[in-house]
Design an enzyme around this catalytic site. Structure first.
Site, PDB file in Angstrom:
ATOM      1  N   LYS A 129       0.860  -1.181   0.000  1.00  0.00           N
ATOM      2  CA  LYS A 129       0.000   0.000   0.000  1.00  0.00           C
ATOM      3  C   LYS A 129       0.891   1.224   0.000  1.00  0.00           C
ATOM      4  CE  LYS A 129      -4.473   0.828   0.259  1.00  0.00           C
ATOM      5  NZ  LYS A 129      -5.612  -0.071  -0.010  1.00  0.00           N
ATOM      6  N   ASP A 169      -6.920   4.313  -4.541  1.00  0.00           N
ATOM      7  CA  ASP A 169      -7.567   4.133  -3.234  1.00  0.00           C
ATOM      8  C   ASP A 169      -8.186   5.514  -2.943  1.00  0.00           C
ATOM      9  OD1 ASP A 169      -7.605   1.969  -0.946  1.00  0.00           O
ATOM     10  OD2 ASP A 169      -7.292   3.850   0.104  1.00  0.00           O
TER      11      ASP A 169
END
Ligand code: GLU
Length: 448
Positions: A129, A169
């Site tokens: 991430k 995201d």
């Protein structure tokens, strides 16, 4: 032999010592580790050779400076992150988040969760991430583009279609992926489609990727309700957030005959008893990039509650699709008291441990994010497959694959929960099944 509970306690202690102040990461790690005891009792080899400690330490953490100039020529400096958590199952894979509150603890927890989520998809992807503490709100197109270019100029040395493949995201959608991909292509002189997913349809993207997370959450919810002898049709729901995941979850729920009576953004809640109008919501959020007050202004019967709490709105189904720790124990009690029968997490770790405990005690069906919201990354992996083959599948083809992946994730979680005498406990099922897949691969690859 070391007892499983002792091995888990030792790792928790080591994590606390080594990661002081990283509360989100410690919460996410604790939530996985505390469910593993029954598995490690049966397969103690999965806790040998320091496997738990290795699994909880990211393989690589990158923090970098992102300087950029605003429209007035003023220089700003943001902090960029990429946490490459685990690559036992495939190249690092996971989104990029632009959010002023982003810090290392948050990126680490998201990368940790992503590792198990990606494992549950059954596709060959590791977990990562990243993102930056950049606030895109109120910024012009030119400013966001220059930020993306500066961000990619540093990040690109760590990426590659066999190495690390980011996607979007919170705060990063197709528009930003375009600017990131453009800069990657320009500097490397390579049209390497598979280095990013969530791309636009005419430059290597997959049909169905945009709606995949929201669609997947609703597919999971449907399957979970069916499994419990119930169904979604005709029920009322609330969906927190109003970004990509929330918008598509609301649209899918509408198709099932569910009335979504409320959604939210960081300013407040909009309650629309006639059911949220998806076309209006899409225009306000995606075209005008506006706030929910603009939605309420376009719907005379809708009520905007500034600073309101969405979990106080009575509903039968609740879908937290905004951000981490947005649903507390008190919120969970309110939902249960108001007759909520099922919760499906579209965001990553939106329910606090207290909230999960309340749902468990009340017998509320609960679908944890790492299983329920895996549809987005699953279609990202399908995008990588298409890029590798230089092929483009039809929407119907992608949707069919997504539906069978979500059914398979649901069934694996349900089956694993039963295998360990916790029928209906999807939190245990998802954590044990995801961990087992990663741990078995790690143990096959030696001490690395
Ligand atoms: N950010 C999404 C997630 O939380 C998608 C990641 C991806 O497609 O790589 O799963």
């Amino acid at each position: 032999m070391v007892r499983a509970s002792n091995a888990i306690d030792d790792v928790c202690e080591a994590l606390n010592r080594r990661n002081p102040g990283e509360s989100e990461f410690l919460q996410a790690a604790g939530e996985v580790l505390e469910r593993l005891e029954p598995l490690l009792d049966r397969q103690p080899e999965l806790a040998s050779h320091g496997l738990l400690l290795r699994l909880c330490e990211p393989e690589r953490q990158i923090i970098f400076r992102v300087p950029w100039q605003d429209d007035r020529g003023e220089v700003h400096v943001n902090r960029g992150f990429r946490v490459e958590f685990n690559s036992a199952l495939g190249p690092y894979k996971g989104g990029l988040r632009f959010d002023p509150d982003l810090d290392l603890s948050t990126v680490k927890f998201l990368a940790f969760e992503q590792t198990f989520k990606n494992a549950l998809t059954g596709l060959s992807i590791g977990g990562a991430k990243g993102g930056a503490d950049f606030d895109p709100k109120g910024r012009s197109e030119g400013e966001v583009m220059r930020f993306c270019q500066s961000f990619m100029t540093e990040l690109l040395r760590h990426l590659g279609e066999q190495t690390d493949v980011p996607a979007g995201d919170i705060g990063v959608g197709t528009r930003e992926i375009g600017w990131l991909f453009g800069q990657y292509k320009r500097i490397t002189n390579r049209y390497e489609s598979g280095v990013l997913t969530g791309k636009g349809l005419n430059w290597g993207g997959s049909p169905g990727r945009e709606q995949a997370t929201g669609q997947g959450v609703v597919l999971f919810l449907q399957r979970m309700l069916e499994h419990a002898g119930s169904s979604a049709e005709g029920r009322t729901a609330v969906v927190s957030g109003s970004g990509n995941v929330a918008l598509h979850a609301i649209e899918q729920l509408g198709r099932l005959g569910v009335t979504v009576v409320a959604c939210s953004d960081s300013d407040g809640v909009v309650v629309d008893r006639d059911g949220i109008d998806v076309d209006l919501l899409r225009r306000v959020k995606e075209v005008d990039r506006d706030r929910l007050t603009a939605y309420a202004a376009g719907r005379p019967r809708a009520e905007h509650r500034p600073g309101g709490n969405i979990w106080d709105v009575p509903c039968e189904l609740a879908l937290p699709c905004a951000t981490q720790n947005e649903l507390t124990g008190t919120d969970a009690k309110a939902l249960v008291a108001n007759g909520c029968i099922a919760v499906a997490e579209g965001a990553n770790m939106p329910s606090t441990p207290d909230a999960v405990g309340v749902f468990e005690a009340a017998g509320t069906s609960f679908a944890p994010g790492k299983a329920a919201n895996a549809g987005g990354v699953a279609v990202s992996a399908l995008e990588m497959q298409q890029n590798a083959m230089r092929a483009s599948w039809t929407l119907a083809d992608v949707e069919e694959r997504l539906a069978s992946i979500m059914d398979a994730i649901h069934d694996e979680c349900a089956r694993t929960a039963e295998e360990f005498d916790r029928p209906g406990d999807y939190v245990a099922g998802a954590n044990i099944a995801g961990f087992r897949r990663v741990a078995e691969a790690m143990s096959a690859l030696g001490i690395i």
